[in-house]
Design a protein around this motif. Structure first.
Motif, PDB file in Angstrom:
ATOM      1  N   ARG A  82       0.836  -1.210   0.000  1.00 36.57           N
ATOM      2  CA  ARG A  82       0.000   0.000   0.000  1.00 36.57           C
ATOM      3  C   ARG A  82       0.871   1.260   0.000  1.00 36.57           C
ATOM      4  N   LEU A  83       1.912   1.247   0.823  1.00 35.38           N
ATOM      5  CA  LEU A  83       2.786   2.409   0.927  1.00 35.38           C
ATOM      6  C   LEU A  83       3.596   2.632  -0.351  1.00 35.38           C
ATOM      7  N   LEU A  84       4.226   1.571  -0.858  1.00 35.41           N
ATOM      8  CA  LEU A  84       5.057   1.706  -2.055  1.00 35.41           C
ATOM      9  C   LEU A  84       4.233   2.109  -3.268  1.00 35.41           C
ATOM     10  N   ALA A  85       3.045   1.515  -3.396  1.00 35.05           N
ATOM     11  CA  ALA A  85       2.204   1.842  -4.542  1.00 35.05           C
ATOM     12  C   ALA A  85       1.702   3.281  -4.461  1.00 35.05           C
ATOM     13  N   ALA A  86       1.245   3.676  -3.303  1.00 33.37           N
ATOM     14  CA  ALA A  86       0.687   5.020  -3.158  1.00 33.37           C
ATOM     15  C   ALA A  86       1.743   6.090  -3.439  1.00 33.37           C
ATOM     16  N   ARG A  87       2.965   5.864  -2.973  1.00 25.90           N
ATOM     17  CA  ARG A  87       4.024   6.860  -3.196  1.00 25.90           C
ATOM     18  C   ARG A  87       4.596   6.761  -4.602  1.00 25.90           C
ATOM     19  N   GLY A  88       4.843   5.531  -5.045  1.00 30.63           N
ATOM     20  CA  GLY A  88       5.462   5.355  -6.349  1.00 30.63           C
ATOM     21  C   GLY A  88       4.579   5.802  -7.494  1.00 30.63           C
ATOM     22  N   LEU A  89       3.282   5.559  -7.392  1.00 32.08           N
ATOM     23  CA  LEU A  89       2.382   5.929  -8.491  1.00 32.08           C
ATOM     24  C   LEU A  89       2.151   7.429  -8.572  1.00 32.08           C
ATOM     25  N   ARG A  90       2.535   8.160  -7.541  1.00 37.91           N
ATOM     26  CA  ARG A  90       2.461   9.626  -7.605  1.00 37.91           C
ATOM     27  C   ARG A  90       3.684  10.214  -8.291  1.00 37.91           C
ATOM     28  N   ARG A  91       4.731   9.412  -8.466  1.00 39.76           N
ATOM     29  CA  ARG A  91       5.995   9.915  -8.998  1.00 39.76           C
ATOM     30  C   ARG A  91       6.347   9.134 -10.265  1.00 39.76           C
ATOM     31  N   PRO A  92       6.129   9.714 -11.433  1.00 38.82           N
ATOM     32  CA  PRO A  92       6.372   8.995 -12.698  1.00 38.82           C
ATOM     33  C   PRO A  92       7.773   8.411 -12.813  1.00 38.82           C
ATOM     34  N   ALA A  93       8.792   9.123 -12.330  1.00 39.50           N
ATOM     35  CA  ALA A  93      10.159   8.617 -12.441  1.00 39.50           C
ATOM     36  C   ALA A  93      10.337   7.340 -11.622  1.00 39.50           C
ATOM     37  N   GLN A  94       9.723   7.289 -10.443  1.00 39.27           N
ATOM     38  CA  GLN A  94       9.823   6.094  -9.619  1.00 39.27           C
ATOM     39  C   GLN A  94       9.049   4.939 -10.236  1.00 39.27           C
ATOM     40  N   ALA A  95       7.887   5.240 -10.818  1.00 39.20           N
ATOM     41  CA  ALA A  95       7.103   4.189 -11.476  1.00 39.20           C
ATOM     42  C   ALA A  95       7.865   3.621 -12.661  1.00 39.20           C
ATOM     43  N   ASP A  96       8.531   4.491 -13.417  1.00 41.27           N
ATOM     44  CA  ASP A  96       9.331   4.032 -14.554  1.00 41.27           C
ATOM     45  C   ASP A  96      10.473   3.140 -14.081  1.00 41.27           C
ATOM     46  N   ALA A  97      11.153   3.532 -13.010  1.00 40.95           N
ATOM     47  CA  ALA A  97      12.256   2.732 -12.483  1.00 40.95           C
ATOM     48  C   ALA A  97      11.766   1.371 -12.006  1.00 40.95           C
ATOM     49  N   ALA A  98      10.603   1.349 -11.359  1.00 35.65           N
ATOM     50  CA  ALA A  98      10.054   0.075 -10.891  1.00 35.65           C
ATOM     51  C   ALA A  98       9.724  -0.840 -12.062  1.00 35.65           C
ATOM     52  N   LEU A  99       9.204  -0.266 -13.144  1.00 33.66           N
ATOM     53  CA  LEU A  99       8.857  -1.062 -14.322  1.00 33.66           C
ATOM     54  C   LEU A  99      10.119  -1.645 -14.964  1.00 33.66           C
ATOM     55  N   ARG A 100      11.180  -0.866 -14.983  1.00 32.83           N
ATOM     56  CA  ARG A 100      12.448  -1.375 -15.522  1.00 32.83           C
ATOM     57  C   ARG A 100      12.955  -2.549 -14.688  1.00 32.83           C
ATOM     58  N   LEU A 101      12.894  -2.392 -13.364  1.00 37.31           N
ATOM     59  CA  LEU A 101      13.385  -3.443 -12.481  1.00 37.31           C
ATOM     60  C   LEU A 101      12.542  -4.706 -12.613  1.00 37.31           C
ATOM     61  N   MET A 102      11.226  -4.562 -12.563  1.00 45.52           N
ATOM     62  CA  MET A 102      10.352  -5.726 -12.599  1.00 45.52           C
ATOM     63  C   MET A 102      10.429  -6.445 -13.938  1.00 45.52           C
ATOM     64  N   GLY A 103      10.572  -5.687 -15.024  1.00 47.02           N
ATOM     65  CA  GLY A 103      10.608  -6.294 -16.346  1.00 47.02           C
ATOM     66  C   GLY A 103      11.989  -6.658 -16.828  1.00 47.02           C
ATOM     67  N   ASN A 104      13.029  -6.421 -15.996  1.00 53.79           N
ATOM     68  CA  ASN A 104      14.413  -6.676 -16.400  1.00 53.79           C
ATOM     69  C   ASN A 104      14.716  -5.935 -17.697  1.00 53.79           C
ATOM     70  N   LEU A 105      14.438  -4.628 -17.681  1.00 57.59           N
ATOM     71  CA  LEU A 105      14.553  -3.780 -18.867  1.00 57.59           C
ATOM     72  C   LEU A 105      15.460  -2.593 -18.551  1.00 57.59           C
ATOM     73  N   THR A 106      16.709  -2.678 -18.932  1.00 54.38           N
ATOM     74  CA  THR A 106      17.601  -1.535 -18.749  1.00 54.38           C
ATOM     75  C   THR A 106      18.604  -1.511 -19.902  1.00 54.38           C
ATOM     76  N   ASP A 107      19.262  -0.364 -20.051  1.00 53.20           N
ATOM     77  CA  ASP A 107      20.377  -0.234 -20.989  1.00 53.20           C
ATOM     78  C   ASP A 107      21.715  -0.464 -20.293  1.00 53.20           C
ATOM     79  N   GLY A 108      21.653  -0.918 -19.043  1.00 52.26           N
ATOM     80  CA  GLY A 108      22.876  -1.221 -18.317  1.00 52.26           C
ATOM     81  C   GLY A 108      23.723   0.014 -18.064  1.00 52.26           C
TER      82      GLY A 108
END
Length: 423
Positions: free
Chosen positions: A377-403
């Protein structure tokens, strides 16, 4: 070593024509290897899955030479995440190494398409054949498989110097060699069905951690619900519990039903909108069976437990593991039998751990957090308010980075992965 029935020969036998098996077969055949793919079903056939491919999955298909711009592939631009009482639309990251979109396609279509793609590359596709066990030589090495073929279940033996098991969770061949699934690694469970829904053409895939009006609960975690519009008038709707060891034993069907009941009837997600039965399947994660090579047998896809524990997605890693197994087999067959060939084959499990193991180890920590409703609840509520954090979480969860060649987020993730031991 006892053969039975008709005897067939190949350089490599691949058991199972799902994404992992078809990937292995395509890469083998493209390298000039005589490969036979044995599939127990006839195509098209059903497979329980969310039917969504991340950008990593899209790239894996492209690496196989699949034209993902052809008719039948439906693009999706990102995720609509429901969590902590908030809803946010998060586009897939825009990176140099990965496509900027995902895809949806039913596994009924996808698996048939990939098997046909492997067949066009020169692989021999043999359907209606159930593999019953390995063919072993006097030293206990796998030198083929036994099976039953056709409607009359006629016995057949396939001989090959190498066998790739892409059988899925059952892993019959692996079990016969004593390779059992590790119970200290997570096993997920997914339930899904199709529904006639107005959400069919939605450009975002819905992911929900809030499965009740009060948010996430102990019964539903660690897991999430999904609604993936298929672009054909239906949506794939489901619920995945990502680690059954942490589950409370709650009725998963009831969790899914209660969540879908929170949507307006006009969305077309209720019982009256259902198309077909509710089906379930296991999700073996975190390289839960190994070693991925031993005694002439290579494991790929679910047989090796390659499902991503961060999100329960398995298609991309299945295709990637099929490619790695094929490349190891191709290199090994170019060498004489003996120590050099075995060394080439033993490089496969090491490569699998190197390319997936660190990310999977991070996923195990993620699952521990995801099991706690207050943390979610805490991570979602804070992360979804901050696009940069949501983008970083999506990269981590999807194993998607440019290294290390990417931006600050990618470089930080690269350091994190480098410091994380492989599973």
């Amino acid at each position: 070593m006892t053969e039975r029935g008709t005897v067939q020969h190949a350089d490599v036998v691949v058991v199972g024509a799902g994404p992992a098996g078809s990937s292995a077969a395509w890469h083998l055949a493209s390298g000039g290897v005589d490969v036979a793919v044995l599939e127990k079903a006839e195509f098209p056939r059903e497979k329980v899955c969310g039917d969504g491919l991340t950008p990593r999955g899209v790239q894996a298909l492209r690496d196989m030479g699949v034209d993902t711009s052809a008719p039948g592939w439906v693009r999706r631009r990102g995720l609509r995440v429901h969590g902590g009482g908030r809803v946010a639309e998060v586009d897939w990251p825009r990176l140099d190494s990965w496509p900027d979109h995902g895809l949806v396609r039913t596994r009924r279509e996808l698996d048939a398409l990939l098997a046909a793609h492997a067949q066009r590359s020169g692989a021999r596709l043999v359907t209606g054949t159930t593999v019953t066990g390995p063919l072993l030589d006097d030293a206990g090495r796998v030198v083929g498989v036994h099976g039953d073929a056709g409607e009359d279940r006629a016995p057949v033996t396939w001989r090959a110097p190498l066998v790739v098991s892409a059988e899925g969770l059952s892993g019959r061949l692996a079990k016969s060699l004593g390779l059992l699934r590790r119970t200290d690694r997570p096993l997920g469970v997914a339930l899904r069905r199709y529904a006639r829904s107005r959400r069919s053409d939605d450009t975002y895939l819905d992911i929900a951690f809030d499965l009740t009006a009060d948010g996430p609960t102990r019964d539903s975690l660690p897991g999430y619900g999904w609604i993936f519009g298929m672009g054909d008038g239906t949506a794939n709707v489901g619920y995945g519990l990502l680690d059954t060891r942490r589950g409370t034993g709650a009725d998963r069907r009831a969790i899914l039903r209660r969540w879908l009941d929170t949507f307006p009837a006009a969305d077309g997600l209720g019982e009256d909108d259902a198309v077909g039965a509710l089906r379930g399947a296991g999700l073996p994660m975190a390289l839960s069976r190994g070693p991925a090579y031993t005694r002439g047998l290579l494991l790929a896809g679910d047989a090796a437990g390659t499902v991503n524990p961060c999100n329960g997605e398995g298609i991309s890693s299945a295709i990637e593991s099929g490619r790695m197994a094929a490349e190891a087999a191709t290199a090994a067959l170019a060498l004489p039998e003996g120590a050099a060939r075995e060394a080439a084959l033993h490089r496969y499990p090491a490569r699998l751990r190197a390319e997936l193991g660190r990310h999977h180890r991070l996923g195990l920590g993620f699952l521990a957090l995801l099991a706690r409703p207050a943390v979610v609840r805490l991570l979602a509520a804070r992360g979804l308010r901050r696009p940069a954090q949501a983008d970083a979480a999506l990269r981590l969860m999807g194993n998607l980075t440019d290294g290390r060649d990417g931006d600050a987020v990618d470089r930080a993730l690269a350091v994190l992965l480098r410091l994380t031991p492989a599973t």
